[in-house]
Design a protein around this motif. Structure first.
Motif, mmCIF file in Angstrom:
data_model
loop_
_atom_site.group_PDB
_atom_site.id
_atom_site.type_symbol
_atom_site.label_atom_id
_atom_site.label_comp_id
_atom_site.label_asym_id
_atom_site.label_seq_id
_atom_site.Cartn_x
_atom_site.Cartn_y
_atom_site.Cartn_z
ATOM 1 N N LEU A 128 0.834 -1.204 0.000
ATOM 2 C CA LEU A 128 0.000 0.000 0.000
ATOM 3 C C LEU A 128 0.866 1.250 0.000
ATOM 4 C CD1 LEU A 128 -2.953 1.138 0.322
ATOM 5 C CD2 LEU A 128 -2.460 1.287 2.779
ATOM 6 N N ARG A 129 0.425 2.269 -0.733
ATOM 7 C CA ARG A 129 1.011 3.598 -0.681
ATOM 8 C C ARG A 129 -0.127 4.623 -0.562
ATOM 9 N NH1 ARG A 129 4.625 0.828 0.296
ATOM 10 N NH2 ARG A 129 6.716 0.759 -0.620
ATOM 11 N N GLY A 130 0.204 5.816 -0.037
ATOM 12 C CA GLY A 130 -0.809 6.819 0.215
ATOM 13 C C GLY A 130 -0.747 8.004 -0.731
ATOM 14 N N VAL A 131 -1.919 8.486 -1.120
ATOM 15 C CA VAL A 131 -2.071 9.699 -1.921
ATOM 16 C C VAL A 131 -2.948 10.651 -1.111
ATOM 17 C CG1 VAL A 131 -2.961 10.685 -4.064
ATOM 18 C CG2 VAL A 131 -1.860 8.434 -4.088
ATOM 19 N N VAL A 132 -2.364 11.744 -0.642
ATOM 20 C CA VAL A 132 -3.122 12.705 0.167
ATOM 21 C C VAL A 132 -4.090 13.470 -0.730
ATOM 22 C CG1 VAL A 132 -2.954 14.789 1.574
ATOM 23 C CG2 VAL A 132 -1.317 12.926 1.910
ATOM 24 N N THR A 133 -5.323 13.603 -0.279
ATOM 25 C CA THR A 133 -6.309 14.336 -1.071
ATOM 26 C C THR A 133 -6.937 15.449 -0.250
ATOM 27 O OG1 THR A 133 -8.030 12.732 -0.453
ATOM 28 C CG2 THR A 133 -6.975 12.433 -2.583
ATOM 29 N N CYS A 134 -7.057 16.614 -0.874
ATOM 30 C CA CYS A 134 -7.888 17.666 -0.298
ATOM 31 C C CYS A 134 -9.327 17.411 -0.745
ATOM 32 C CB CYS A 134 -7.398 19.043 -0.727
ATOM 33 S SG CYS A 134 -7.282 19.318 -2.501
ATOM 34 N N ILE A 135 -10.262 17.999 -0.010
ATOM 35 C CA ILE A 135 -11.682 17.786 -0.280
ATOM 36 C C ILE A 135 -12.246 19.046 -0.927
ATOM 37 C CG2 ILE A 135 -13.909 17.111 0.677
ATOM 38 C CD1 ILE A 135 -11.664 15.016 1.012
ATOM 39 N N ARG A 136 -12.681 18.899 -2.158
ATOM 40 C CA ARG A 136 -13.053 20.060 -2.972
ATOM 41 C C ARG A 136 -14.125 20.924 -2.311
ATOM 42 N NH1 ARG A 136 -13.443 19.789 -9.482
ATOM 43 N NH2 ARG A 136 -14.459 21.768 -9.904
ATOM 44 N N HIS A 137 -15.165 20.292 -1.763
ATOM 45 C CA HIS A 137 -16.250 21.089 -1.209
ATOM 46 C C HIS A 137 -15.924 21.655 0.175
ATOM 47 C CE1 HIS A 137 -17.100 16.789 -0.345
ATOM 48 N NE2 HIS A 137 -17.516 17.221 0.839
ATOM 49 N N GLU A 152 4.860 18.047 3.921
ATOM 50 C CA GLU A 152 5.738 17.785 5.062
ATOM 51 C C GLU A 152 5.973 16.293 5.285
ATOM 52 O OE1 GLU A 152 7.486 19.760 7.024
ATOM 53 O OE2 GLU A 152 6.884 21.561 5.926
ATOM 54 N N THR A 153 5.125 15.451 4.727
ATOM 55 C CA THR A 153 5.278 14.001 4.940
ATOM 56 C C THR A 153 5.507 13.247 3.631
ATOM 57 O OG1 THR A 153 2.843 13.810 4.962
ATOM 58 C CG2 THR A 153 3.973 13.968 7.090
ATOM 59 N N ALA A 154 5.821 13.982 2.576
ATOM 60 C CA ALA A 154 6.105 13.341 1.281
ATOM 61 C C ALA A 154 7.330 12.437 1.411
ATOM 62 C CB ALA A 154 6.343 14.401 0.217
ATOM 63 N N GLY A 155 7.314 11.334 0.668
ATOM 64 C CA GLY A 155 8.466 10.440 0.723
ATOM 65 C C GLY A 155 8.186 9.105 0.085
ATOM 66 N N ASP A 156 8.687 8.046 0.699
ATOM 67 C CA ASP A 156 8.564 6.730 0.086
ATOM 68 C C ASP A 156 7.181 6.116 0.286
ATOM 69 O OD1 ASP A 156 8.945 6.426 2.825
ATOM 70 O OD2 ASP A 156 9.961 4.499 2.610
ATOM 71 N N TRP A 157 6.386 6.678 1.211
ATOM 72 C CA TRP A 157 5.056 6.102 1.457
ATOM 73 C C TRP A 157 3.937 7.052 1.037
ATOM 74 C CZ3 TRP A 157 0.375 5.861 4.148
ATOM 75 C CH2 TRP A 157 -0.230 4.595 4.157
ATOM 76 N N ILE A 158 4.031 8.317 1.384
ATOM 77 C CA ILE A 158 3.109 9.316 0.824
ATOM 78 C C ILE A 158 3.709 9.747 -0.507
ATOM 79 C CG2 ILE A 158 2.178 11.647 1.057
ATOM 80 C CD1 ILE A 158 0.769 9.614 2.806
ATOM 81 N N VAL A 159 3.086 9.293 -1.589
ATOM 82 C CA VAL A 159 3.712 9.431 -2.906
ATOM 83 C C VAL A 159 2.949 10.348 -3.852
ATOM 84 C CG1 VAL A 159 4.873 7.191 -2.778
ATOM 85 C CG2 VAL A 159 2.531 7.308 -3.691
ATOM 86 N N GLY A 160 1.743 10.778 -3.471
ATOM 87 C CA GLY A 160 0.965 11.590 -4.392
ATOM 88 C C GLY A 160 0.051 12.564 -3.681
ATOM 89 N N PHE A 161 -0.562 13.431 -4.472
ATOM 90 C CA PHE A 161 -1.509 14.426 -3.972
ATOM 91 C C PHE A 161 -2.640 14.549 -4.987
ATOM 92 C CE2 PHE A 161 -3.121 18.802 -3.480
ATOM 93 C CZ PHE A 161 -3.400 18.806 -2.121
ATOM 94 N N GLY A 162 -3.855 14.725 -4.468
ATOM 95 C CA GLY A 162 -4.995 14.851 -5.369
ATOM 96 C C GLY A 162 -6.127 15.629 -4.744
ATOM 97 N N ILE A 163 -7.259 15.604 -5.413
ATOM 98 C CA ILE A 163 -8.451 16.297 -4.931
ATOM 99 C C ILE A 163 -9.659 15.414 -5.192
ATOM 100 C CG2 ILE A 163 -8.751 17.566 -7.117
ATOM 101 C CD1 ILE A 163 -9.843 19.912 -5.427
ATOM 102 N N ALA A 164 -10.544 15.336 -4.200
ATOM 103 C CA ALA A 164 -11.769 14.549 -4.312
ATOM 104 C C ALA A 164 -12.935 15.413 -3.838
ATOM 105 C CB ALA A 164 -11.651 13.273 -3.490
ATOM 106 N N GLY A 165 -14.118 14.819 -3.772
ATOM 107 C CA GLY A 165 -15.275 15.563 -3.291
ATOM 108 C C GLY A 165 -16.211 15.975 -4.415
ATOM 109 N N ASP A 166 -17.028 16.967 -4.142
ATOM 110 C CA ASP A 166 -18.087 17.389 -5.066
ATOM 111 C C ASP A 166 -17.501 18.211 -6.209
ATOM 112 O OD1 ASP A 166 -20.342 18.293 -6.349
ATOM 113 O OD2 ASP A 166 -21.347 19.012 -4.535
ATOM 114 N N GLU A 167 -17.501 17.637 -7.407
ATOM 115 C CA GLU A 167 -16.929 18.298 -8.586
ATOM 116 C C GLU A 167 -17.660 19.586 -8.962
ATOM 117 O OE1 GLU A 167 -16.094 16.074 -12.210
ATOM 118 O OE2 GLU A 167 -15.981 14.254 -11.008
#
Length: 330
Positions: A128-137, A152-167
């Motif tokens: 498993l690896r983690g992708v941090v997501t902000c919540i659009r709404h 601040e926690t990017a590295g070998d386990w937190i590998v991505g960033f995205g956005i989810a929620g109400d488009e």
């Protein structure tokens, strides 16, 4: 075709949304919370439409209040994923739900989740690896706080960033600052688009946020020039057919555009999104796509390899997972 034994790579999985209903009910009992209205008579999550689903999702997530809860959640989710043959998964994580976007609290939650992921890898053979997501709404300002936690926690386990929620809330460009910060921290980028927003929402995510993957993206099919552009640019779509059918975006798997997109050269991947909400698993996704499009093991192996190529993890991890994909019996 023995679907459960085919090794699978999943790139679009919301951790809280993958919580089995029985798991959430158990936490609610422990905490003396009354969440009975969230469930149907047979114990499944109950919601009317996508926007009601978001409310039920956030209510269910309210039971997850401590790092220990997330440790247990990761183990429960990965055990179910592994049972479907998933060997590598990327899951969306939100500091919004893990410590209220406070960096110190987020680190504690993250430590608990990583410990559980390591345990699951030993027990179930899934990485498993983690992708941090902000919540659009939740808005751009809270997204900035989430992005700082990610950076601040990017590295070998937190590998991505995205956005989810109400488009339908805000525009991708409103979140540009957060994506720029994540990019500067070395995180790879993805964004939900083209699910409830049309083709223009896909273009906006690509142009304004400069992402390399799109979560869902299926409504690009309404603009074939965009479909061809996605193929030419090598943009990867994290497609969740069962989710789209369950939420009424398409009536059946056979009507889903993943088949057309695959035939036109778009790099499509297969994921479950929020599996217990949509009564699906990765094994069921494969079975339904096999029935709908007569896809055989060769097609699924090609999609699994493309999914691994699109994964945000490092090369050493990819090499380890690639070996598992190549050990499939002919």
């Amino acid at each position: 075709m023995n679907v459960p034994t085919l090794p699978k790579v999943e790139l679009h999985l919301h951790l809280e949304g993958a919580a089995p209903p029985a798991f959430i009910r158990g936490l609610a009992r422990e905490k003396k919370m009354d969440l009975s209205g969230l469930f149907s008579e047979n114990g499944a999550y109950r919601y009317k439409d996508f926007w009601d689903f978001l409310k039920v999702y956030e209510a269910a997530t309210s039971t997850l209040q401590r790092p220990e809860d997330y440790h247990r959640l990761v183990l429960a989710v990965l055990e179910e994923s592994a049972a479907s043959g998933v060997v590598y998964s990327e899951t969306f994580l939100s500091p919004d739900f893990c410590g209220g976007r406070d960096l110190g609290a987020w680190r504690e939650y993250l430590h608990a989740m990583r410990e559980a992921a390591d345990q699951a890898e030993r027990q179930f053979g899934i990485t498993l690896r983690g992708v941090v997501t902000c919540i659009r709404h939740f808005g751009p300002e809270k997204a900035r706080q989430t992005a700082r936690c990610a950076a601040e926690t990017a590295g070998d386990w937190i590998v991505g960033f995205g956005i989810a929620g109400d488009e339908k809330v805000g525009q991708p460009k409103d979140f540009r600052w957060s994506f720029d910060l994540a990019r500067e921290a070395g995180l790879r980028l993805t964004a939900h688009a083209g699910e409830w927003g049309g083709p223009d929402s896909v273009r906006a995510a690509l142009n304004d946020l400069e992402v390399e993957r799109i979560g869902h993206g299926v409504r690009a099919i309404e603009d074939l020039a965009l479909v061809d552009e996605l193929a030419e640019r090598g943009v990867v779509l994290e497609v969740c057919p069962g989710s789209n059918v369950a939420l009424g975006l398409y009536p059946t798997f056979r009507d889903h555009p993943i088949g057309t997109m695959f035939d036109r050269g778009v790099k499509v991947t297969i994921s479950t999104d929020d599996p217990p909400f949509f009564h699906t698993t990765m094994a069921r996704e494969y079975e339904e796509l096999h029935r709908a499009f007569d896809w055989d093991e060769g097609v699924f192996e090609k999609i699994a390899r493309a999914s691994l190529d699109a994964a945000f993890c490092d090369d050493d991890t990819k090499s380890k997972i690639r070996a598992k994909l190549e050990t499939v019996d002919a």
